[in-house]
Design a protein around this motif. Sequence first.
Motif, PDB file in Angstrom:
ATOM      1  N   SER A 174      76.607 -82.362  -9.634  1.00  0.00           N
ATOM      2  CA  SER A 174      77.737 -82.419 -10.562  1.00  0.00           C
ATOM      3  C   SER A 174      77.732 -83.733 -11.334  1.00  0.00           C
ATOM      4  O   SER A 174      77.889 -83.745 -12.565  1.00  0.00           O
ATOM      5  CB  SER A 174      79.055 -82.251  -9.806  1.00  0.00           C
ATOM      6  N   LEU A 175      77.556 -84.839 -10.624  1.00  0.00           N
ATOM      7  CA  LEU A 175      77.517 -86.139 -11.289  1.00  0.00           C
ATOM      8  C   LEU A 175      76.314 -86.230 -12.226  1.00  0.00           C
ATOM      9  O   LEU A 175      76.431 -86.695 -13.367  1.00  0.00           O
ATOM     10  CB  LEU A 175      77.488 -87.273 -10.253  1.00  0.00           C
ATOM     11  N   TYR A 176      75.178 -85.756 -11.772  1.00  0.00           N
ATOM     12  CA  TYR A 176      73.961 -85.784 -12.578  1.00  0.00           C
ATOM     13  C   TYR A 176      74.151 -85.003 -13.888  1.00  0.00           C
ATOM     14  O   TYR A 176      73.778 -85.479 -14.957  1.00  0.00           O
ATOM     15  CB  TYR A 176      72.801 -85.189 -11.755  1.00  0.00           C
ATOM     16  N   CYS A 177      74.739 -83.846 -13.814  1.00  0.00           N
ATOM     17  CA  CYS A 177      74.894 -82.988 -14.993  1.00  0.00           C
ATOM     18  C   CYS A 177      76.034 -83.425 -15.915  1.00  0.00           C
ATOM     19  O   CYS A 177      75.895 -83.374 -17.135  1.00  0.00           O
ATOM     20  CB  CYS A 177      75.127 -81.535 -14.569  1.00  0.00           C
ATOM     21  N   CYS A 178      77.140 -83.843 -15.357  1.00  0.00           N
ATOM     22  CA  CYS A 178      78.296 -84.146 -16.219  1.00  0.00           C
ATOM     23  C   CYS A 178      78.223 -85.519 -16.864  1.00  0.00           C
ATOM     24  O   CYS A 178      78.853 -85.749 -17.901  1.00  0.00           O
ATOM     25  CB  CYS A 178      79.607 -83.950 -15.470  1.00  0.00           C
ATOM     26  N   ASP A 179      77.455 -86.425 -16.313  1.00  0.00           N
ATOM     27  CA  ASP A 179      77.331 -87.776 -16.860  1.00  0.00           C
ATOM     28  C   ASP A 179      76.943 -87.722 -18.335  1.00  0.00           C
ATOM     29  O   ASP A 179      77.584 -88.332 -19.194  1.00  0.00           O
ATOM     30  CB  ASP A 179      76.299 -88.548 -16.037  1.00  0.00           C
TER      31      ASP A 179
END
Length: 185
Positions: free
Chosen positions: A105-110
Amino acid sequence: MIKRIDALHLLHENMQSVNLRKHCYAVEAVMKSLAVRFDEDEDLWGIAGLVHDLDYEKYPEKHPLIEIEMFEKKGFPKEVIDAIKAHAWGYREGLPEPKTKMEWSLYCCDELTGLIVAVALTRPDKKLASVELKSIKKKWKEKSFAKGVNREQIGKCKEKLGIELDDFIQIALKAMTGIADELGL
């Protein structure tokens, strides 16, 4: 567990750029929304989003290694540290590929938050409330628009999180619109 107020204080101590702070607030909001979607700890996921770029302004050449060391010393939850490590996968050699929903989630939304902000800034009123999915999708296809945004990284949302790209964009847009005043958009 670290409290948001303490994480926010730490962020402000280490990051002076208002725009970078706003980016962190945006990622925090999106991470909290994704935590709700996955029935996970909203506060924990939010903290990961809030502090994920804490060392970027002072140490861009070492990001996120400095903050990881700091967070380990301060006893941050392992899940937060692991998510921050994994968000830099492919950016910093030796950091692990994301594995968990939180990490992906962090990887994609950043990257997505940056694209949404860029689209908002093209609107006449420069407001998130004026941004629609179709506007983002149109700009998505224009590789010269916000060319620093890694669209492939965002696109992993379907494979790794089971969320269609359009839905992922809508989740992020709604979360960011919810804190539009804080973002100045």
